[in-house]
Design a protein around this motif. Sequence first.
Motif, PDB file in Angstrom:
ATOM      1  N   PRO B 297       0.808  -1.231   0.076  1.00  0.00           N
ATOM      2  CA  PRO B 297      -0.063  -0.053  -0.050  1.00  0.00           C
ATOM      3  C   PRO B 297       0.861   1.182  -0.024  1.00  0.00           C
ATOM      4  CG  PRO B 297      -0.799  -1.613   1.820  1.00  0.00           C
ATOM      5  CD  PRO B 297       0.667  -2.079   1.229  1.00  0.00           C
ATOM      6  N   VAL B 298       0.469   2.309  -0.770  1.00  0.00           N
ATOM      7  CA  VAL B 298       1.255   3.505  -0.961  1.00  0.00           C
ATOM      8  C   VAL B 298       0.298   4.875  -0.357  1.00  0.00           C
ATOM      9  CG1 VAL B 298       2.586   2.902  -2.855  1.00  0.00           C
ATOM     10  CG2 VAL B 298       0.667   4.028  -3.170  1.00  0.00           C
ATOM     11  N   VAL B 299      -0.755   4.539  -0.080  1.00  0.00           N
ATOM     12  CA  VAL B 299      -1.815   5.701   0.464  1.00  0.00           C
ATOM     13  C   VAL B 299      -2.438   5.138   1.510  1.00  0.00           C
ATOM     14  CG1 VAL B 299      -3.674   7.429  -0.078  1.00  0.00           C
ATOM     15  CG2 VAL B 299      -1.877   6.947  -1.999  1.00  0.00           C
ATOM     16  N   GLY B 345      -4.731   1.046   4.328  1.00  0.00           N
ATOM     17  CA  GLY B 345      -3.588   1.370   3.368  1.00  0.00           C
ATOM     18  C   GLY B 345      -4.050   0.940   1.922  1.00  0.00           C
ATOM     19  N   PHE B 346      -3.708   1.537   0.960  1.00  0.00           N
ATOM     20  CA  PHE B 346      -4.361   1.268  -0.446  1.00  0.00           C
ATOM     21  C   PHE B 346      -3.262   1.741  -1.476  1.00  0.00           C
ATOM     22  CE2 PHE B 346      -7.592   3.490   1.951  1.00  0.00           C
ATOM     23  CZ  PHE B 346      -8.607   2.461   1.982  1.00  0.00           C
ATOM     24  N   LEU B 347      -3.551   0.776  -2.636  1.00  0.00           N
ATOM     25  CA  LEU B 347      -2.428   0.898  -3.782  1.00  0.00           C
ATOM     26  C   LEU B 347      -2.366   2.417  -4.211  1.00  0.00           C
ATOM     27  CD1 LEU B 347      -3.312  -2.405  -5.323  1.00  0.00           C
ATOM     28  CD2 LEU B 347      -1.470  -1.954  -4.045  1.00  0.00           C
ATOM     29  N   GLY B 348      -3.284   3.272  -4.075  1.00  0.00           N
ATOM     30  CA  GLY B 348      -3.420   4.313  -4.588  1.00  0.00           C
ATOM     31  C   GLY B 348      -4.913   5.129  -4.532  1.00  0.00           C
ATOM     32  N   LEU B 349      -5.211   6.269  -4.983  1.00  0.00           N
ATOM     33  CA  LEU B 349      -6.352   7.022  -4.681  1.00  0.00           C
ATOM     34  C   LEU B 349      -7.546   6.060  -5.201  1.00  0.00           C
ATOM     35  CD1 LEU B 349      -5.591  10.680  -5.056  1.00  0.00           C
ATOM     36  CD2 LEU B 349      -6.105   9.447  -3.090  1.00  0.00           C
ATOM     37  N   LEU B 350      -7.379   5.574  -6.223  1.00  0.00           N
ATOM     38  CA  LEU B 350      -8.670   5.063  -6.996  1.00  0.00           C
ATOM     39  C   LEU B 350      -8.923   3.761  -6.187  1.00  0.00           C
ATOM     40  CD1 LEU B 350     -10.807   4.767  -9.535  1.00  0.00           C
ATOM     41  CD2 LEU B 350      -9.209   3.009 -10.137  1.00  0.00           C
ATOM     42  N   HIS B 351      -7.904   3.121  -5.746  1.00  0.00           N
ATOM     43  CA  HIS B 351      -8.283   2.023  -4.880  1.00  0.00           C
ATOM     44  C   HIS B 351      -9.036   2.670  -3.516  1.00  0.00           C
ATOM     45  CE1 HIS B 351      -6.150  -1.566  -2.607  1.00  0.00           C
ATOM     46  NE2 HIS B 351      -7.495  -1.929  -3.133  1.00  0.00           N
ATOM     47  N   LEU B 352      -8.306   3.563  -3.052  1.00  0.00           N
ATOM     48  CA  LEU B 352      -9.207   4.059  -1.863  1.00  0.00           C
ATOM     49  C   LEU B 352     -10.636   4.281  -1.981  1.00  0.00           C
ATOM     50  CD1 LEU B 352      -7.630   6.881   0.199  1.00  0.00           C
ATOM     51  CD2 LEU B 352      -9.931   7.006  -0.284  1.00  0.00           C
ATOM     52  N   GLU B 353     -10.889   4.964  -3.071  1.00  0.00           N
ATOM     53  CA  GLU B 353     -12.253   5.434  -3.533  1.00  0.00           C
ATOM     54  C   GLU B 353     -13.040   4.232  -3.588  1.00  0.00           C
ATOM     55  OE1 GLU B 353     -12.816   8.141  -6.637  1.00  0.00           O
ATOM     56  OE2 GLU B 353     -11.036   9.450  -6.051  1.00  0.00           O
ATOM     57  N   VAL B 375       3.424   7.072   2.718  1.00  0.00           N
ATOM     58  CA  VAL B 375       4.250   6.545   3.722  1.00  0.00           C
ATOM     59  C   VAL B 375       5.556   7.331   3.770  1.00  0.00           C
ATOM     60  CG1 VAL B 375       5.266   4.477   4.505  1.00  0.00           C
ATOM     61  CG2 VAL B 375       3.066   4.551   3.507  1.00  0.00           C
ATOM     62  N   TYR B 376       5.710   7.899   5.055  1.00  0.00           N
ATOM     63  CA  TYR B 376       6.953   8.770   5.067  1.00  0.00           C
ATOM     64  C   TYR B 376       8.071   7.850   5.549  1.00  0.00           C
ATOM     65  CZ  TYR B 376       4.163  12.805   4.162  1.00  0.00           C
ATOM     66  OH  TYR B 376       3.387  13.485   3.453  1.00  0.00           O
TER      67      TYR B 376
END
Lengths: 383, 600
Positions: B297-299, B345-353, B375-376
């Motif tokens: 996950p990146v977001v 955690g999601f792969l990106g914004l679309l995944h989140l939505e 993720v920092y």
Amino acid sequence: MAEDWQAGGFGLYVHWPFCQAKCPYCDFNSHVVAGVDQERWARALVAEIRRYGEQTGPRVLGSVFFGGGTPSLMGPETVAAVLEAVRETWPRANDLEVTLEANPTSVEAGRFRGYRDAGVTRVSLGVQALDDESLRRLGRLHSADEARAAFGIARDVFERVSFDLIYARQDQGVEDWRRELGAALALAVDHLSLYQLTIEEGTAFGARHAAGGLKGLPDEDRAADLWEVTQEMTAAAGMASYEVSNHARPDAVCYHNMVYWRSGDYAAVGPGAHGRLTLDGQRWATVAHRAPGKWMDGVERTGTGEEERTPLSHEDRLTEMLLMGLRLREGVAVERLDRLGWDPAPARELAEAGWLRFEGGRLAATAQAWPVLNAVLRELVPG
Amino acid sequence: MTDLARIRNFSIVAHIDHGKSTLADRLIQLTGTVAERDMKEQLLDAMDIERERGITIKANTVRIEYPAKDGHTYILNLIDTPGHVDFAYEVSRSMQAVEGSLLVVDATQGVEAQTLANVYAAIDADHEIVPVLNKIDLPAAEPDRIREQIEDIIGIDASEACLISAKTGLGIPDVLEAIVTRLPPPHSGDREAPLKAMLVDSKYDPYLGVVVIVRVIDGVLKKGQRIKMMKTGGTYDIDRIGVYRPAMQEVAELGPGEIGYITAQIKQVRDTRVGDTITTEKKGTETPLPGFKPSIPVVFCGLFPVDSSEFEDLRDAIEKLALNDASFSFEMETSAALGFGFRCGFLGLLHLEVIRDRIEREYNIELITTAPSVVYHVHMRSGEMIELHNPADMPDPTIVDHIEEPRIKATILVPDDYLGDVLKLCQDRRGIQLELTYAGTRPLVVYDLPLNEVVFDFYDRLKSVTKGYASFDYQMIGYRQDSLVKMQILVNDEPVDALSMMVHRDRAEMRGRAMCEKLKELIPRHMFKIPIQAAIGGKVIARETLSALRKDVTAKCYGGDATRKRKLLDKQKAGKKKMRQFGKVDIPQEAFISALKMDG
């Protein structure tokens, strides 16, 4: 022990649901119809009064209030028939107050003497504004001159006269209101109801406002400024508020409305009328059918215009007692709240913060609390 | 089993709305794979969200039998791949499972950034690519210009592109013929070798359990076989084996080059990994397929139920969704502002939505979504490195040495008229220009951007400054150090944890001021005045004051109003209970929802 309602008194409300035209700001139960069979309506109202009389038994009646709608569209003989029934039903206080709401038109002023002869002692005139442009925007059918003339006649005919003004109107500045209120106070008036314009859902104004119309209504800060000017000027003129929106000389307080605010009992007849009755120790909320035809049908066919009768719990009563009572400068007797089993802790906290005050066995809102009373009540009422 | 020479495996690469699903529908229809009466739009997109948004989240496959002009009947296996950058890894695996692609381009619109990313994935997988120009029936179609554009930008020969209208069916037979004549059959495949099959994707079916889409490379998959997933080590007995036409149809076996499904009493999708190699438990292959990557996950964002009593329902919903989605992670989170919820955690914004929509829609839970965060990498003075998923967990700055943030390479295609606005937007978002070239007549902009600026509201801003004419895609390029700080929001001197965010120091003041102004609008006046502040550490960088309530009293309240006003008050009391309390301040849910919206 005396029943609680006796601390508030007993009155009768009579609702006349018809108007010549519906005002765009009004969310009261009013209807515009071509012709009204006044005798038939008088019979129905009388039947309802008798029905309530049987339920309450003999108790001393302090007031009758004809509200509406436009009760000044009632024929004087209709008013007379109703008051005749009242006299036959309940023993009356010596100083029985009989108020009728009236539109300040010349036609209606022509009926004032008839109303007085029927037993009306007080009129409340729906003046609303003292300039023609504002009256037009409020959808009123009378002019400012006509209203002044009607007021003059009322002064001559009745012991007591009150009138209503609506302020915080579109584009109304503080100075505009200062001038208008000054003019109102200069009239020989003993009672004034000063209402801030409220946009109610289900009215023409409500629809226009929702659609982005009615520009120039004051924002909260200007509304507060207007409120402050109102308090200052009426106090200086000897007509300080005794209730949030009502001002009177000390001997001219409206008894009938005090019944509501003091949580007294009131029988209510006519379409959509709400009553409160304590019967055998239980306090009830009554409500009549709202639609005139349905109400009439109920009265004539089933012997009652009532649609619903709901018992009020101690908590409901407590909420109403605070909700109504804190609108009064005199506040609420703590003893009555105690009898309903209230928790005084939130009130103490609010008193600590300067919003309420306990004084002489009563709980009242402070001057700073009044303009934000709804917020104070949200902190105060149980639930 | 089918002769390799009679098999064609392919995918369709296209931008949203360029007609991928419609073309797939036509191919299925024309070959009689589905009876006319069972036809419905977008046959392959199973989820409502997929149909509605015109996107594909899960890979799907369909087997088509096509009697070609050469007199032979061919087996055509179409894999419909996810088309979005969030699913880049899944796309690359689907691409590896086939040998060719149809590149569908709208003849009225031309190549878009998303098309580029996917066509590069196809090129990376050594695909033969057949260009297909769709919507050729529309007056605005410019096949010559688009052909040129394809050659310029993508660098493939478009002279023999198929000209079609998927909507009317025009040119579809040519596409079928091109699949057979221009795309290669599977490169190799040894029926006698140990089983080697790729796990292309998997999904949960309430009746069958997990259904796995597989592409067989070597060997044969049979019912009853005991198989092993080489990465996860799980072993299972195959209980069903079949192909999609597009309805499921059982077959006896799947041989080399074939694509189909298996079920094997697998309980959760989580037990299967896209890109894993399936072999037999005994005498299996020694060498797994290359290219496997676990999805990371990146977001991240917090999901909280609007109605706090729905927390257990939310847990249930999230657990169920996670069973079907190995790339989605979650852990419980407690927020003073929002109560109990989950950090996801999601792969990106679309995944989140998509996940958020599914929770709201399929499980009927209204959600508050906190600002998405990346993720920092927080490097401590002690030398330790912490992966920071939630700004609330940011360690004391005095023990932090430096912070790194993820960066992306963004590819943007934009009409000339809006180029200046797009460049400005990228610069404003701390972008570093990598490339500015022309794709035919359109500028192609490549920027190195911080991912956190992109998850904030970049896409919305891009759409708005280009009136929707830009197309955008990105890929992760790694971590870089920058001057990042945690900004807190204080309401009446109390920190509101749900509104904390990591920001670049140079942008903190602007972001803080915007947030304070917005909250001032959103929080109702109280009986006292309320300071609203943005702060970094102990230092206030922006401040607004919400004045005390001055006027709230009912003008008219008589006998007829008592009931109504009492009920109104009861309702308001109930509403107050739903608000979140900060000290003495009640903040309505809507304030959080609006403040956290990514519209800046």
